[in-house]
Design an enzyme around this catalytic site. Structure first.
Site: not given
Ligand code: 5GP
Ligand code: ZN
Length: 110
Positions: A98, A89, A29, A96
């Site tokens: 985490h 969130g 991430d 995905h």
């Molecule tokens: P969500 O908030 O949708 O559960 O998680 C999205 C995650 O994607 C966030 O933790 C954010 O830091 C990560 N993220 C967003 N854009 C990118 C990117 O371009 N590259 C990487 N490696 N992580 C990303």
């Protein structure tokens, strides 16, 4: 489709890979919330766990999580989180998981 994680899956956007197979990709991430913070995604686009396709992907995603845990030596434990929709969130509309590890995580989450 304009999806960041599809672009990461097809190599258009670079990422720091931890594990990859035919169905899944695991990469670090950009904004880590723990010493280990990896995202595991299906290569095929699906919005979230609410997409029926996620049922078929689950087996492959779980396999990838196990491979990440092994590779990054998360034997003391780790946490998997799947943020879903607005209240969950979710900020990126491509399913995905985490994988957070290498620190003691609190419960309940915020
Ligand atoms: P969500 O908030 O949708 O559960 O998680 C999205 C995650 O994607 C966030 O933790 C954010 O830091 C990560 N993220 C967003 N854009 C990118 C990117 O371009 N590259 C990487 N490696 N992580 C990303
Ligand atoms: Zn996508």
């Amino acid at each position: 489709m304009d999806c960041i994680f599809c672009k990461i899956a097809n190599g258009e956007i670079p990422s720091k890979k931890v594990y990859e197979d035919e169905h899944t990709l695991a990469f670090y991430d950009l904004d880590p919330q723990a010493p280990v913070h990896v995202l595991v995604i299906p290569k095929e686009h699906m919005q979230s766990i609410e997409d029926e396709k996620s049922e078929g992907a689950a087996k492959h995603l779980f396999h990838a999580v196990r491979m990440v845990a092994k590779e990054l030596e998360l034997a003391d434990g780790f946490r998997c989180v799947i943020n879903t929709g607005r209240d969950g969130g979710q900020t990126v509309g491509h399913l995905h998981i985490h994988v957070l590890g290498k620190r003691s995580l609190k419960w309940p989450p915020g």
